[in-house]
Write a protein that holds these residues in place. Structure first.
Motif, PDB file in Angstrom:
ATOM      1  N   ASP A 253      -3.059   7.919  -1.688  1.00  0.00           N
ATOM      2  CA  ASP A 253      -3.604   6.693  -2.045  1.00  0.00           C
ATOM      3  C   ASP A 253      -4.968   6.906  -3.330  1.00  0.00           C
ATOM      4  O   ASP A 253      -5.667   7.596  -3.432  1.00  0.00           O
ATOM      5  N   ARG A 286      -0.734   3.087  -4.072  1.00  0.00           N
ATOM      6  CA  ARG A 286      -0.194   3.996  -3.171  1.00  0.00           C
ATOM      7  C   ARG A 286       0.973   4.558  -3.726  1.00  0.00           C
ATOM      8  O   ARG A 286       1.880   4.207  -4.434  1.00  0.00           O
ATOM      9  N   ALA A 305      -1.135  -7.582  -0.959  1.00  0.00           N
ATOM     10  CA  ALA A 305      -0.562  -6.138  -1.243  1.00  0.00           C
ATOM     11  C   ALA A 305       0.911  -6.637  -1.778  1.00  0.00           C
ATOM     12  O   ALA A 305       1.677  -7.513  -1.322  1.00  0.00           O
ATOM     13  N   MET A 431      -1.349  -0.539   3.607  1.00  0.00           N
ATOM     14  CA  MET A 431      -1.913  -1.096   2.180  1.00  0.00           C
ATOM     15  C   MET A 431      -3.130  -1.902   2.469  1.00  0.00           C
ATOM     16  O   MET A 431      -4.131  -1.594   1.826  1.00  0.00           O
TER      17      MET A 431
END
Length: 482
Positions: A253, A286, A305, A431
């Motif tokens: 991440d 990510r 996200a 996320m």
């Protein structure tokens, strides 16, 4: 005397059409036998069958090899077609119908949590940020923010003799109630709009977009870092903060944090709510196996996200939009309603100055199990004390007897200053920044999102979180004072 050709009555004759010895006189009985022809035909059929089976085996082996080779690419691919197809072609590769990167549990999987190296691909996919055209409060260097504040416990200034506070020793304030009720309170009346809260000196330089259909995007996809200014522009003297967090499932991440000295809230019927001193915003990209999978945009105390393929890009770098005043992050320009129905309360974004945060970045690696941050090898001397500071980066919400304050149904004109990046759930598995049990939708396209976001009510502003989203070791643990 003319010689007569001898005819072998019982001998085989070549067939004029096929060239095969097909007719044989059987023991003088005058019957024609096809036994030899049938035998040759059966041999030929067996050979053809073996060849067909072998060809089929080769195709099956080839398909298996293609599957094994392409499975990783298809499942983890950022391309829209493969991203959708993977859910159908490789359902057993998913986590409850989700791609493998959807859940990133604690773990290393080959990437050490204690490493100070940041892979090059993190910068190759670094985001661009469109700031608003008529923005008043631009990005700020937190080193310039701290000298304009003084520490207070609630409304009471801390008068004990301390060294001059800066980003290297800010965590010394954790000695006061572990920092929980400490506020970096403005030395000035923010209603006077002092220059330091505006950050006008940090407006990015003019950005030069690549020509349409241009394939020469090397300067855009591989930005120069450590303060150098490339030809495409977008440089700001205010550094972004990059924190990479290795996790399980071969996941990394990359959190990009952006700091502002002031957040101007939005208004409803000309009544403005949610102003606060200090403002931390972030986006998360990510990666899995070194490829970008999804992008998270923080919006107040919630966010959205998207899969990587869905977001707008310049070259292969995602494009973000920062809302005017609040600096909430969005994937598109336009109006973005939240909390109240009918769009009464909304953020607004547009294609204002384009900021390239990768050009001026302080980068760190974070061990989310031990809650330990380390400067990356790109800037090994970068300060870390600011990260461990547990207090607020602005004033405590003003009391109602303060002329600057008013409230309505539990919402206030001025609210608490924010907590720092340590409190943004860096160890999250999904996320989104909520708890693991909270829903987290990964959107596959940008259009048609007119949904009113229903985050938590702001109230008096941000306070210490509880449960899973609280960083480990805040109370009674030496990790709060490294």
């Amino acid at each position: 005397m003319v010689a007569t050709p001898t005819v072998l009555e019982n001998g085989p004759r070549p067939d004029e059409k096929t060239g095969l010895l097909s007719r044989v006189r059987n023991s003088g009985r005058g019957r024609i036998s096809t036994r030899t022809s049938d035998g040759l035909a059966r041999v030929t059929l067996r050979e053809q069958s073996r060849k067909s089976y072998w060809r089929l085996y080769k195709y099956l082996i080839l398909l298996v090899l293609i599957y094994l080779v392409c499975r990783r690419y298809v499942v983890y691919s950022p391309l829209w077609f493969f991203s959708i197809a993977s859910k159908w072609l490789f359902p057993f590769s998913m986590n409850g119908g989700q791609p493998p990167w959807y859940d990133a549990p604690p773990g290393d999987n080959g990437t050490s949590r204690t490493s100070q190296e940041i892979p090059d691909y993190v910068f190759e996919y670094a985001p661009f940020v469109h700031l608003f055209s008529d923005e008043e409060y631009w990005p700020t260097d937190m080193s310039d923010h701290i000298p304009h504040t003084h520490p207070a416990i609630g409304y009471d200034p801390i008068t004990n003799s301390n060294p001059i506070l800066n980003i290297s020793n800010l965590n010394l304030l954790n000695q006061y109630e572990h920092g929980r009720h400490v506020f970096l309170t403005s030395n000035d009346d923010v209603e006077d709009h002092p220059p330091w809260i505006k950050g006008e000196q940090n407006i990015p330089t003019k950005f030069t977009y690549p020509p349409k259909h241009s394939r020469n995007l090397k300067d855009y996809n591989k930005p120069k870092t450590n303060g150098s200014k490339p030809t495409h522009g977008g440089y700001s003297p205010a550094p972004a903060i990059l924190i990479t967090v290795p996790k399980g499932n071969n996941t990394l991440d990359a959190f990009w944090f952006f700091f502002y000295s002031f957040n101007r809230g939005n208004s409803v019927f000309n009544i403005r709510f949610g102003n606060h001193v200090g403002d931390w915003e972030h986006t998360l990209i990510r990666f899995q196996h070194g490829r970008p999978a999804a992008v998270f945009f923080s919006e107040h105390n919630f966010g959205s996200a998207y899969s990587y393929h869905a977001v707008e890009k310049i070259g292969k770098r995602p494009v973000l939009y920062s809302a005017v005043g609040t600096h909430a992050m969005y994937a598109t320009s336009g109006l973005h309603p939240y909390i109240l129905p009918l769009g009464l309360l909304h953020d607004e974004t547009d294609r204002g100055p384009l900021w390239d945060p990768a050009l001026n970045t302080k980068s760190y690696t974070f061990d989310h199990v031990a809650c330990t941050v380390r400067p990356s090898m790109r800037n090994p001397d970068a300060e870390t004390g600011w990260f461990y500071y547990n207090g607020h980066w602005g004033d405590k919400h003003y009391p109602l007897d303060d002329g600057r304050q008013y409230g309505f149904v539990g919402e206030y004109h001025y609210v608490n200053g924010p907590l720092g990046p340590r409190f943004k759930h860096l160890g999250r598995r999904k996320m989104c920044q909520g708890a693991f049990e909270d829903p987290c939708e990964i959107k596959e396209w940008l259009g048609g999102d007119l949904e009113v976001k229903m985050g938590k009510e702001v109230g008096v502003g941000e306070e210490w979180p509880e449960g899973e989203t609280m960083p480990p070791g805040l109370i009674g643990d030496e990790r709060s004072k490294p």
